[in-house]
Structure formats: structure tokens, C-alpha cells
Design a protein around this motif. Sequence first.
Motif, PDB file in Angstrom:
ATOM      1  N   LEU A  33      -0.767   5.390   3.858  1.00  0.00           N
ATOM      2  CA  LEU A  33      -1.085   4.914   5.200  1.00  0.00           C
ATOM      3  C   LEU A  33      -1.939   3.661   5.125  1.00  0.00           C
ATOM      4  CD1 LEU A  33      -0.438   5.891   8.064  1.00  0.00           C
ATOM      5  CD2 LEU A  33      -2.610   7.144   8.046  1.00  0.00           C
ATOM      6  N   HIS A  34      -1.622   2.687   5.985  1.00  0.00           N
ATOM      7  CA  HIS A  34      -2.314   1.395   6.101  1.00  0.00           C
ATOM      8  C   HIS A  34      -1.956   0.413   4.992  1.00  0.00           C
ATOM      9  CE1 HIS A  34      -4.471   3.467   9.198  1.00  0.00           C
ATOM     10  NE2 HIS A  34      -5.104   4.251   8.335  1.00  0.00           N
ATOM     11  N   GLN A  35      -0.959   0.755   4.179  1.00  0.00           N
ATOM     12  CA  GLN A  35      -0.536  -0.171   3.120  1.00  0.00           C
ATOM     13  C   GLN A  35       0.910  -0.648   3.300  1.00  0.00           C
ATOM     14  OE1 GLN A  35      -1.467   1.054  -0.893  1.00  0.00           O
ATOM     15  NE2 GLN A  35      -3.416   1.997  -0.281  1.00  0.00           N
ATOM     16  N   VAL A  38       4.632   1.174   9.441  1.00  0.00           N
ATOM     17  CA  VAL A  38       4.770   2.599   9.754  1.00  0.00           C
ATOM     18  C   VAL A  38       6.015   2.833  10.617  1.00  0.00           C
ATOM     19  CG1 VAL A  38       3.722   4.595  10.888  1.00  0.00           C
ATOM     20  CG2 VAL A  38       2.289   2.975   9.616  1.00  0.00           C
ATOM     21  N   TYR A  73       8.248   1.570   3.374  1.00  0.00           N
ATOM     22  CA  TYR A  73       7.630   2.019   4.623  1.00  0.00           C
ATOM     23  C   TYR A  73       6.779   3.268   4.432  1.00  0.00           C
ATOM     24  CZ  TYR A  73      11.121  -1.025   6.787  1.00  0.00           C
ATOM     25  OH  TYR A  73      11.888  -2.098   7.140  1.00  0.00           O
ATOM     26  N   THR A  74       5.829   3.448   5.334  1.00  0.00           N
ATOM     27  CA  THR A  74       5.155   4.732   5.519  1.00  0.00           C
ATOM     28  C   THR A  74       5.880   5.445   6.642  1.00  0.00           C
ATOM     29  OG1 THR A  74       3.003   3.794   4.918  1.00  0.00           O
ATOM     30  CG2 THR A  74       2.997   5.886   6.114  1.00  0.00           C
ATOM     31  N   ASP A 113      -3.597   7.160  17.240  1.00  0.00           N
ATOM     32  CA  ASP A 113      -4.934   6.563  17.365  1.00  0.00           C
ATOM     33  C   ASP A 113      -5.910   7.196  16.377  1.00  0.00           C
ATOM     34  OD1 ASP A 113      -3.985   4.948  19.385  1.00  0.00           O
ATOM     35  OD2 ASP A 113      -4.781   6.196  21.013  1.00  0.00           O
ATOM     36  N   GLY A 116      -5.710   5.914  12.984  1.00  0.00           N
ATOM     37  CA  GLY A 116      -6.088   4.511  12.829  1.00  0.00           C
ATOM     38  C   GLY A 116      -4.918   3.550  12.748  1.00  0.00           C
ATOM     39  N   ILE A 117      -3.774   3.958  13.281  1.00  0.00           N
ATOM     40  CA  ILE A 117      -2.581   3.102  13.266  1.00  0.00           C
ATOM     41  C   ILE A 117      -2.587   2.259  14.542  1.00  0.00           C
ATOM     42  CG2 ILE A 117      -0.060   3.065  13.240  1.00  0.00           C
ATOM     43  CD1 ILE A 117      -0.228   5.886  11.905  1.00  0.00           C
ATOM     44  N   ARG A 118      -2.512   0.954  14.396  1.00  0.00           N
ATOM     45  CA  ARG A 118      -2.594   0.067  15.561  1.00  0.00           C
ATOM     46  C   ARG A 118      -1.221  -0.251  16.160  1.00  0.00           C
ATOM     47  NH1 ARG A 118      -7.386  -4.388  14.356  1.00  0.00           N
ATOM     48  NH2 ARG A 118      -9.068  -2.856  14.008  1.00  0.00           N
ATOM     49  N   THR A 119      -0.245  -0.462  15.308  1.00  0.00           N
ATOM     50  CA  THR A 119       1.113  -0.732  15.789  1.00  0.00           C
ATOM     51  C   THR A 119       2.116   0.026  14.931  1.00  0.00           C
ATOM     52  OG1 THR A 119       1.359  -2.683  14.369  1.00  0.00           O
ATOM     53  CG2 THR A 119       0.545  -3.054  16.615  1.00  0.00           C
TER      54      THR A 119
END
Length: 319
Positions: A33-35, A38, A73-74, A113, A116-119
Motif C-alpha cells: 500500500l502507498h507504493q 490502487v 498495482y495494489t 480514508d 490513507g488512500i487519497r485517490t
Amino acid sequence: MPHLNSLEITDYLLPDQTKQTLYLSYELFGQPLHQAPVVLVNHALTGNSTVTGTNGWWSKIIGEKQVIDLNKYTVLAFNIPGNGYDEDKTNLYSNYKAFTTEVIAALFWSGIDRLGIRTLYAVIGGSLGGSVAWEMALQRPKSINQLIPIATNLQASDWLIGQVHVQETILNNSNQPLEDARKHAMLLYRTPESIAQKFNRQYEAGYYAIESWLTHHGETLKKRYPLLAYRMMNHLLKTIGQRLTADQLFVFSQETTTNITLIAIDSDYMFTQKEQLQTYEKLTQLGVTVRYKEIQSIHGHDAFLIEYEQLNRLLQPLF
């Protein structure tokens, strides 16, 4: 049973103005996640968060070197609260009529949310899962890059609402509620041509093959799916787009930055080709960036779980 992550959402206000603590379970696949971008995958009526791997229901679409490539992808997949996949009976809801696809979409955004995923690069789902994807886009028109609803629509039709009513009647009145409801549903998911091709009036040991097949599916569902969970998922179908108005759709069309790809099935009885074309035309007239693609199959609604070669070809340009 896979290892499920879980988020507790306390005092969630439901449309009937009651508050309830809900548990949103999920699985992550592919890149950390975050790398990586998503991709959210929403499951269908009796599906779950295990979308890939040995027991994954969409492993021919999602995996290493598949169209949705886990090397790139995540992949995130939530369980619709109340679907019973966590095997915790306290997370089955007798007040299932308080839930709607709009509520489920909002719960998914709450989970996103919290993670911590923004888009989201993409939100994809078939049938009920695709309808939840629609609701998510309507709620946050600038938070999804690619919206890919498959074999579904913005709103439940009268035909679908009627089918849900028949299912609910069976669930409430049959001595074998899950088995009998599933038999009815399996015929809705296919077509007469598909059934004829598969069975060709085969008859053995006093039964037609179609009868044995329907009985098998009913018994299989009973073994793996709680009655309350099925009631919940069935109910959600008739709530698709329940509160959507023309004005809301217009506002969405003015605000959204999402690229939408509708994928219909030409023989679908559940979400018909015609109604999805009407949605495409309506959105086009409103100036929305939308594409229409089609799976051609005799198999009806279930073609999105059968016609993998076609679906892979349609999805490839988006991933």
C-alpha cells in the motif's frame, strides 16, 4: 479461510437514523500500500474479498502478469458488511433493510480514508459490485481515475426489483430458503440458450441434468452462505440508485474527472444491454467521458465470470 484485515467503524448513522458499530473486512494483494496505484475490486452478490490466488474468484483477471497485474498495482477488496465472509455471526445483520448500496459505498470510502488512500486508479466490479462502484463515483466524482462497472447499471430496473421481491418471498416462506432462492437466481443469471447448450435435455436416474445442476448450486450455497447474509445481499440489489435524481446526475456530470467504461453483456437478463446503452447515451449527452463496451455471449449475466478472453481484451487498454 484467508487472513482478513478489519476496520471498526463505530456509531455509524444508518438511513433509519439508528447508529451501529460495523466491521469492514478487507484483503490487499500485489504491491505494498502507498507504493503503487490502487485498484479497488468490488465483489458481486455471493462473492467476497478473495479476488485472486488459488481460491480467488477473479484469478483469470487479477494476478501476476494478468490484465490487472499484481506486479504493477495494489489491489484492495472489501467485503460488503453482512456478507458473512469473516464467519463471525455477530456481524450478520437482522436489520438488513436499513442498508443500501449508497450506504455500502460510503462505508467503502470510510475504509479507504482510514487506509490513507487519497485517490483510486480504478474501481471495478460486476453486478452488485459494479453498482456499488457507481455509487462511489457519484459520492466522490473526482477521486477515481477509471470507473469500470460491468454487467450492472446506475439504478435498479422494475424487472430487477421484481426479481428481488420473488427472491425475498422464497427466503421468507420456503422450508429450504437458500436452496430454493438460489435455484431461481441461477436461471436469472443464465439464458435459455446457455442452459440448452450446457444440458441438451440430458436425463439420467430419474432427473434432468438441469434439475441436478440447480439442486447442486442450492446445496452448495447453503453450505457456505448464511441465510441472513443472502437476505442482505439480495435486498441491496433493489436499492441500487434508489435516491438518484436527474439533478444529481447532472451535478455529477459537471464535477467528475472520472473516465467511465461501461461493459455490458448482450444477453444479460438481469441488467439488460438496452438499459446500459440508455445510461451510456444519457451520460454522453451530459458531456461525461464515457465508453461503452460489450461482451457477446449466450450465457447471460454470468458471462462476466465465464467469458474471460473477451473481458481481458476489453480491460487491457485500461490497465
